[in-house]
Design a protein around this motif. Structure first.
Motif, PDB file in Angstrom:
ATOM      1  N   MET A 146       0.858  -1.184   0.000  1.00 44.69           N
ATOM      2  CA  MET A 146       0.000   0.000   0.000  1.00 44.69           C
ATOM      3  C   MET A 146       0.885   1.221   0.000  1.00 44.69           C
ATOM      4  N   TYR A 147       0.521   2.219  -0.803  1.00 41.73           N
ATOM      5  CA  TYR A 147       1.247   3.485  -0.792  1.00 41.73           C
ATOM      6  C   TYR A 147       1.036   4.152   0.551  1.00 41.73           C
ATOM      7  N   PHE A 148       2.104   4.650   1.117  1.00 43.64           N
ATOM      8  CA  PHE A 148       2.087   5.341   2.400  1.00 43.64           C
ATOM      9  C   PHE A 148       2.004   6.834   2.102  1.00 43.64           C
ATOM     10  N   ALA A 149       0.824   7.275   1.597  1.00 46.96           N
ATOM     11  CA  ALA A 149       0.682   8.665   1.161  1.00 46.96           C
ATOM     12  C   ALA A 149      -0.757   9.132   1.325  1.00 46.96           C
ATOM     13  N   PRO A 150      -0.941  10.244   2.030  1.00 46.48           N
ATOM     14  CA  PRO A 150      -2.298  10.756   2.225  1.00 46.48           C
ATOM     15  C   PRO A 150      -2.979  11.170   0.924  1.00 46.48           C
ATOM     16  N   GLY A 151      -2.219  11.440  -0.115  1.00 47.80           N
ATOM     17  CA  GLY A 151      -2.816  11.874  -1.373  1.00 47.80           C
ATOM     18  C   GLY A 151      -3.173  10.732  -2.309  1.00 47.80           C
ATOM     19  N   GLU A 152      -3.063   9.493  -1.873  1.00 44.27           N
ATOM     20  CA  GLU A 152      -3.375   8.348  -2.734  1.00 44.27           C
ATOM     21  C   GLU A 152      -4.839   8.451  -3.174  1.00 44.27           C
ATOM     22  N   HIS A 153      -5.089   8.077  -4.384  1.00 49.59           N
ATOM     23  CA  HIS A 153      -6.408   8.274  -4.989  1.00 49.59           C
ATOM     24  C   HIS A 153      -7.405   7.174  -4.611  1.00 49.59           C
ATOM     25  N   PRO A 154      -8.694   7.532  -4.464  1.00 50.81           N
ATOM     26  CA  PRO A 154      -9.733   6.525  -4.259  1.00 50.81           C
ATOM     27  C   PRO A 154      -9.979   5.768  -5.554  1.00 50.81           C
ATOM     28  N   PRO A 155     -10.654   4.647  -5.568  1.00 50.27           N
ATOM     29  CA  PRO A 155     -11.204   3.971  -4.402  1.00 50.27           C
ATOM     30  C   PRO A 155     -10.114   3.277  -3.586  1.00 50.27           C
ATOM     31  N   ALA A 156     -10.510   2.826  -2.402  1.00 50.52           N
ATOM     32  CA  ALA A 156      -9.581   2.108  -1.525  1.00 50.52           C
ATOM     33  C   ALA A 156      -9.033   0.896  -2.276  1.00 50.52           C
ATOM     34  N   HIS A 157      -7.695   0.760  -2.281  1.00 51.89           N
ATOM     35  CA  HIS A 157      -7.095  -0.317  -3.056  1.00 51.89           C
ATOM     36  C   HIS A 157      -5.718  -0.683  -2.504  1.00 51.89           C
ATOM     37  N   PHE A 158      -5.185  -1.791  -3.000  1.00 46.22           N
ATOM     38  CA  PHE A 158      -3.813  -2.177  -2.700  1.00 46.22           C
ATOM     39  C   PHE A 158      -3.163  -2.664  -3.981  1.00 46.22           C
ATOM     40  N   HIS A 159      -1.852  -2.767  -3.939  1.00 46.93           N
ATOM     41  CA  HIS A 159      -1.070  -3.161  -5.108  1.00 46.93           C
ATOM     42  C   HIS A 159      -0.501  -4.554  -4.896  1.00 46.93           C
ATOM     43  N   VAL A 160      -0.509  -5.349  -5.955  1.00 45.61           N
ATOM     44  CA  VAL A 160      -0.028  -6.732  -5.902  1.00 45.61           C
ATOM     45  C   VAL A 160       1.108  -6.887  -6.905  1.00 45.61           C
ATOM     46  N   TYR A 161       2.171  -7.565  -6.464  1.00 45.96           N
ATOM     47  CA  TYR A 161       3.322  -7.842  -7.325  1.00 45.96           C
ATOM     48  C   TYR A 161       3.629  -9.327  -7.260  1.00 45.96           C
ATOM     49  N   TYR A 162       3.759  -9.931  -8.416  1.00 37.93           N
ATOM     50  CA  TYR A 162       4.128 -11.342  -8.514  1.00 37.93           C
ATOM     51  C   TYR A 162       4.992 -11.503  -9.762  1.00 37.93           C
ATOM     52  N   ALA A 163       6.269 -11.854  -9.564  1.00 37.27           N
ATOM     53  CA  ALA A 163       7.211 -11.966 -10.682  1.00 37.27           C
ATOM     54  C   ALA A 163       7.122 -10.692 -11.523  1.00 37.27           C
ATOM     55  N   GLU A 164       6.872 -10.814 -12.822  1.00 39.03           N
ATOM     56  CA  GLU A 164       6.802  -9.622 -13.688  1.00 39.03           C
ATOM     57  C   GLU A 164       5.388  -9.036 -13.765  1.00 39.03           C
ATOM     58  N   TYR A 165       4.456  -9.605 -13.021  1.00 43.42           N
ATOM     59  CA  TYR A 165       3.057  -9.155 -13.050  1.00 43.42           C
ATOM     60  C   TYR A 165       2.805  -8.143 -11.938  1.00 43.42           C
ATOM     61  N   LYS A 166       1.859  -7.255 -12.202  1.00 39.63           N
ATOM     62  CA  LYS A 166       1.394  -6.362 -11.153  1.00 39.63           C
ATOM     63  C   LYS A 166      -0.062  -6.015 -11.412  1.00 39.63           C
TER      64      LYS A 166
END
Length: 88
Positions: A14-34
């Motif tokens: 998760m970005y540690f930034a108050p300005g992160e854009h909605p909607p609520a989300h998280f980022h996933v990384y697997y090998a070369e995929y994101k």
């Protein structure tokens, strides 16, 4: 961007930034995929993952939806998110 969980070679961040854009989300990384996953709907909003990893991540998100939303509120307030239990 802090890693809040790791399992089966999958990194959840998760970005540690108050300005992160909605909607609520998280980022996933697997090998070369994101991908970016919507916390409310537990669906991939952007990017792609292999089928198996996608199923694992979305099942994990459903199990930990409340914790993910609490983390979202923390990062939106400029605070560091906490670790979330990985899949075992």
């Amino acid at each position: 961007m802090p890693t809040i969980s790791m399992f089966y070679g999958i990194f959840i961040r998760m970005y540690f930034a108050p300005g992160e854009h909605p909607p609520a989300h998280f980022h996933v990384y697997y090998a070369e995929y994101k991908a970016t996953v919507n916390i409310h709907t537990c669906e991939i909003m952007d990017g792609e993952l292999p089928r198996k990893q996608s199923r694992l991540v979305l099942a994990w998100a459903e199990l930990h939806q409340d914790e993910l939303l609490r983390n979202w509120r923390l990062v939106m307030a400029g605070q560091e998110p906490f670790m979330v239990q990985p899949l075992a």
